[in-house]
Design an enzyme around this catalytic site. Structure first.
Site, PDB file in Angstrom:
ATOM      1  N   GLU A  88       0.823  -1.208   0.000  1.00  0.00           N
ATOM      2  CA  GLU A  88       0.000   0.000   0.000  1.00  0.00           C
ATOM      3  C   GLU A  88       0.865   1.269   0.000  1.00  0.00           C
ATOM      4  OE1 GLU A  88      -2.949  -0.140  -0.688  1.00  0.00           O
ATOM      5  OE2 GLU A  88      -3.648  -2.122  -0.094  1.00  0.00           O
ATOM      6  N   HIS A 139      -6.188  -6.288 -10.435  1.00  0.00           N
ATOM      7  CA  HIS A 139      -5.736  -7.404  -9.609  1.00  0.00           C
ATOM      8  C   HIS A 139      -5.737  -8.707 -10.407  1.00  0.00           C
ATOM      9  CE1 HIS A 139      -7.244  -4.528  -6.515  1.00  0.00           C
ATOM     10  NE2 HIS A 139      -6.175  -4.945  -5.863  1.00  0.00           N
ATOM     11  N   GLU A 173      -0.428  -2.345  -9.560  1.00  0.00           N
ATOM     12  CA  GLU A 173      -0.544  -3.412  -8.576  1.00  0.00           C
ATOM     13  C   GLU A 173       0.692  -4.308  -8.570  1.00  0.00           C
ATOM     14  OE1 GLU A 173      -2.859  -4.688  -6.192  1.00  0.00           O
ATOM     15  OE2 GLU A 173      -3.362  -2.566  -6.257  1.00  0.00           O
ATOM     16  N   ASP A 220      13.326 -14.629   4.662  1.00  0.00           N
ATOM     17  CA  ASP A 220      12.705 -15.824   4.079  1.00  0.00           C
ATOM     18  C   ASP A 220      12.789 -15.834   2.553  1.00  0.00           C
ATOM     19  OD1 ASP A 220      11.997 -16.747   6.577  1.00  0.00           O
ATOM     20  OD2 ASP A 220      10.004 -15.831   6.541  1.00  0.00           O
ATOM     21  N   GLU A 237      -0.002 -13.571   3.449  1.00  0.00           N
ATOM     22  CA  GLU A 237      -0.143 -14.926   3.989  1.00  0.00           C
ATOM     23  C   GLU A 237      -0.253 -14.964   5.504  1.00  0.00           C
ATOM     24  OE1 GLU A 237       4.282 -14.128   3.914  1.00  0.00           O
ATOM     25  OE2 GLU A 237       2.518 -13.625   2.705  1.00  0.00           O
TER      26      GLU A 237
END
Length: 925
Positions: free
Chosen positions: A425, A515, A448, A465, A476
């Site tokens: 964002e 999206h 996006e 990670d 997630e």
């Protein structure tokens, strides 16, 4: 960042932008050079612009520019000196400097194009230079400069009128073709959910803007903000209203700056606090001590004089509609009596939001030397705890000035709970202040994609990670019970390609696929990151964003931008091949849009219209169409639905007004013409002849229907609720379904022969409002009000055949399902063909004949990518024996039934809108 299904009705879309392939020119030597002459420089690599004489990209140059003056002066001097190459007649007059990016000796100037002093949407051109030892060399240019513009820059429609039209347009879009119960603010009646009410909207005018379509369209740019109770979402629509005809020609989700917070009291910066994130991790928080309280205000990262802090605000109980595009009154910084922030700050998402905002700020500062989101030290404000009508709000958004986080719900935590969401964002803010990618269609999908890429890059960099199998997941960590992979909003390793997965949709669905199609491009960027490593890939993508991309770029232009940025940064050989291969693996190659197949026959191609649907009947269709560029005001065209009978016929005059919403019974076409002073309801025989003016209004009419000698439509304004009107034969007298009763609202007319049906909202004796359908026999004047069958809150899409009335009913489940209801034309036999709990009840629109019923259907998923696009389903009149009308993979919408089983519809499969048909349904796909 959205995790919800689409709720707006489908609209229209236009062809996505594209450029030619990157050309590699070889040096040609025509003869031996004199011994004293310097070798001729190799010719420049030039990518031609599409629809313009100015190149989209020029590379492989090292040409001297004026050293004196500002970088903008030098860049303009270069463009003027090379006028034959760039075709920019007067750079000093027509280019204003929007930004200059400096990186060591490198300087990149971004110019905004102006036509006769008016800003051109998407008209940006960039000049890249190296400045050393008092000299400047131009190394490349790119962008969009539109050389074909020739439009008058004087508006004939006042700004106030344009704002009114923009508000009306957004209200119409949000209504999604429905008539709804009013929201009185009273307690809801037992057994009924209650009305969603009208959206709370406000309009702000930003002056004139030229849309670069053909010779240009002069428009008023209006931002409409507020809250839509139907979609349960904040509204931020950028609307462009034709400044000569007053018709909204472009509308997309936009950003509205908020009012600055009030000045604060004396501060004591540099205090360190502690808090616990929603995942249980303990983090350090930079806070401010004010008196005996500690506030989530971070001055340490912005300690340089004049820089604004990173602040997290307590917006608990603030309605989302009051937090979008404005500053909510009375909110204060999140506070604690000690340096350790407790459970309340954790549960509201305040700890996560404050910590994550600092991480995002640090990333852009350390990795790209960027001073906050705008590059100039702007304040970073996060609001936490926002609700929706007093109930949990599980979403988040960036409104151009601040982050707004909902309170979360039973499944979703505050969306601040995942660093990649915060990074996503806030990166929208970086995009806004650099390339400014317009948030619709391919440019919106790029917006996006870039936000996903950097949001995830920040997340995996902080967490370490990067090599995890789940490294490509977005969001997630947001769920309370679901696993990371089940919870994730998107996956950058989903392997989607243009050839298999690109989804052509309308502006009305996911803003043209921002999206739905984003992971095609972000997936390619993420592959580059995994192949080249994070540090190098991040530099490439950031350079492409800040020094190459412009507001209307699509996938092909963005591919060229990333490749050019990689070359600028010294990427060669196998590494450059890996960049090229990543795009090829996702199908992002020049000309990819031409490879998408369809199984339909095109009746009218490249409509380039919005806010208007086709009509059909008696073997004919009628539709609105602009020119190939979408610059021309819409005209009405008509033709045979079987594709025979020659070329389509022009029905309306091409008079600068927007001719929209046509319907035909196979003999006559009726439609609405929108101009600066209002709208006219018009009709004309298909065989030709004079145009009949049926009704003139200072406001906008819509929902025109024609059958025989009857024409009906819907009209209304702010002072009077919508009402259904009609005329019959040559009698000019206008009749209204509600008579003179101002307490009744009517709308959504449906017509067949002398039977007129419409939706009706009316008061009941107990003081509540009720909503139902009514059938009026124009031959006898008899009215039949069908039973309301309470519990629903709205109705939509009435269709009348010789035997039945069909309509959609908003159920009480509030999950996008709609009941498909049918009754006989005498009002008897009302039944639900598809009930409110039926999995088939996800319907957008419908049309019918006595032989067949056709409706759109979409299969919902946890998000837009996992949902299906709307497809056409055809059944018998009882709703049985369903088959697919077409197996094309894009969005299918705006269905119009002709005769028998033939229908026409708008199809977005190829990324632009075509009016299509099939001789027979495709069956099972």
């Amino acid at each position: 960042m959205s995790k919800t299904r689409p709720t707006a009705a489908p609209g229209r879309t236009s062809r996505a932008a594209g450029v030619a392939a990157l050309l590699g020119a070889a040096a040609l030597l025509t003869g031996a050079l004199p011994a004293h002459a310097a070798p001729a420089p190799p010719p420049a690599d030039v990518v031609p612009g599409e629809g313009t004489a100015t190149p989209a990209l020029v590379g492989n140059i090292a040409e001297q520019a004026p050293a004196a003056g500002t970088p903008a002066d030098a860049a303009r001097g270069h463009l003027a000196a090379k006028r034959g190459r760039y075709a920019i007649t007067d750079p000093r007059r027509d280019l204003t400097a929007a930004d200059t990016v400096r990186d060591g000796a490198a300087e990149t100037v971004r110019f905004q194009q102006r036509h006769r002093g008016v800003k051109v949407l998407g008209g940006q051109y960039l000049v890249r230079m190296q400045s050393e030892d008092g000299e400047r060399l131009v190394t490349g240019t790119s962008g969009k400069y539109f050389t074909g513009l020739d439009v008058d820059a004087t508006a004939s429609v006042p700004a106030a009128t344009a704002s009114e039209r923009a508000l009306s347009s957004v209200r119409t879009e949000l209504a999604a073709g429905k008539l709804r119960l009013p929201d009185t603010g009273e307690p809801r009646r037992p057994g009924r959910q209650g009305g969603a009410g009208r959206p709370r909207l406000a309009a702000a005018s930003h002056g004139l803007v030229v849309l670069p379509r053909g010779k240009g369209v002069l428009t008023h740019h209006v931002t409409v903000t507020g809250y839509d109770p139907l979609a349960k979402a904040p509204v931020k629509q950028e609307v462009y209203v034709d400044a000569h005809a007053g018709f909204p020609v472009l509308s997309y989700s936009g950003i509205q700056n908020a009012v600055d917070p009030a000045a604060k009291k004396a501060e004591q910066p540099g205090t360190t606090g502690r808090g616990v994130k929603l995942d249980g991790g303990k983090v350090r928080l930079e806070v401010e001590q004010r008196g005996s309280a500690y506030l989530l205000v971070d001055h340490t990262r912005t300690a340089k004089a004049g820089k604004k802090p990173i602040t997290t605000w307590d917006a608990a109980g603030v309605d989302v509609g009051d937090a979008s595009g404005k500053w909510p009154a009375g909110i204060k910084e999140v506070a604690s009596p000690s340096k350790t922030f407790g459970k309340e700050a954790t549960e509201s998402g305040a700890v996560d939001a404050h910590w994550a905002a600092g991480q995002v700020y640090d990333y852009y500062k350390k990795q790209h030397r960027r001073d906050s989101l705008d590059g100039r030290g702007m304040a970073v404000n996060s609001l936490v705890g926002v609700t929706e009508y007093g109930v949990p709000y599980a979403n988040a958004f960036w409104d151009g000035d601040k982050m707004v986080y909902g309170s979360g719900d039973e499944e979703y935590k505050s969306l601040a709970a995942d660093l990649d969401v915060v990074g996503h964002e806030m990166t929208h803010g970086v995009v806004e202040h650099t390339a400014g990618l317009v948030y619709t269609g391919q440019s919106g999908a790029l917006n996006e994609a870039v936000a996903d890429y950097f949001g995830n890059a920040i997340d995996v960099s902080v967490s370490g990670d990067e090599k995890s199998p789940d490294a490509g997941l977005i969001g997630e960590d947001l769920c309370r019970t679901k696993s990371p992979r089940d919870c994730a909003l998107r996956d950058l390793n989903d392997g989607r390609t243009t050839s298999k997965d690109f989804l052509g949709v309308s502006f009305g669905l996911d803003r043209g696929g921002v999206h739905l199609n984003s992971t095609i491009f972000s997936g390619a960027l993420w592959d580059i990151r995994e192949d080249l490593g994070g540090k190098q890939a991040d530099r490439i993508v950031y350079k492409a964003l800040t020094e190459y991309l412009t507001p209307l770029d699509g996938f092909t232009e963005a591919r060229a931008a990333v490749l050019a940025a990689a070359k600028d940064l010294g990427v060669t050989g196998d590494k450059l091949k890996k960049v090229t291969r990543a795009f090829a693996a996702h199908g992002i190659v020049p000309g990819w849009e031409q490879a998408i197949g369809v199984d339909t026959d095109t009746l009218l191609g490249d409509l380039n219209t919005r806010g208007t649907a086709p009509g059909a009947g008696g073997g004919w269709w009628a539709a609105s169409k602009s020119d190939a560029e979408g610059a021309e005001a819409y005209s009405i065209w008509a033709g045979r639905t079987d594709g025979k009978g020659g070329a389509p016929r022009l029905i309306s005059p091409n008079d600068g007004r927007y001719h929209i919403g046509p319907d035909t019974d196979g003999t006559t076409v009726a439609w609405v013409a929108v101009g600066a002073n209002g709208s006219d309801v018009l009709s004309r025989p298909l065989k030709g002849g004079p145009i009949r003016k049926i009704r003139s209004l200072p406001t906008l009419a819509g929902a025109v229907r024609i059958s025989g000698d009857v024409v009906t439509w819907q009209e209304g304004d702010q002072a009077r609720p919508s009402r259904v009107a009609w005329v019959r034969g040559n009698d000019p007298k206008v009749h209204y379904a509600d008579g003179d009763d101002a307490t009744i609202t009517t709308g959504l007319p449906a017509l067949h022969g002398t039977k007129l049906a419409y939706g009706k909202v009316y008061p009941t004796p107990d003081g509540y409002s009720e909503i139902s359908t009514e059938i009026l026999d124009l031959a006898t004047g008899a009215k039949t009000l069908l039973p309301a069958k309470g519990g629903h809150i709205g109705i939509g899409n009435l269709v009348l055949t010789g035997k039945h009335l069909y309509w959609l009913v908003d159920d009480i489940m509030d999950d996008n399902r709609q009941i498909l209801r049918r009754a006989n034309v005498d009002g008897t036999g009302m039944t639900d063909l598809i009930g409110e709990t039926d999995e088939r009840a996800y319907i957008w629109s419908l049309d019918a004949t006595d032989q067949a019923l056709t409706h759109t259907y979409f299969k919902p998923g946890q998000d837009l990518v996992n949902s299906s696009l709307s497809k056409l389903i055809q059944t018998d009149p009882a709703g049985l024996n369903p088959v697919r009308v077409s197996c094309s993979r894009g969005e299918q919408y705006g269905v119009a039934a002709d005769t028998g089983k033939r229908v026409v519809w708008g199809d977005g499969t190829t990324g632009h809108t075509d009016l299509v048909t099939r001789e027979r349904p495709a069956g099972r796909c």
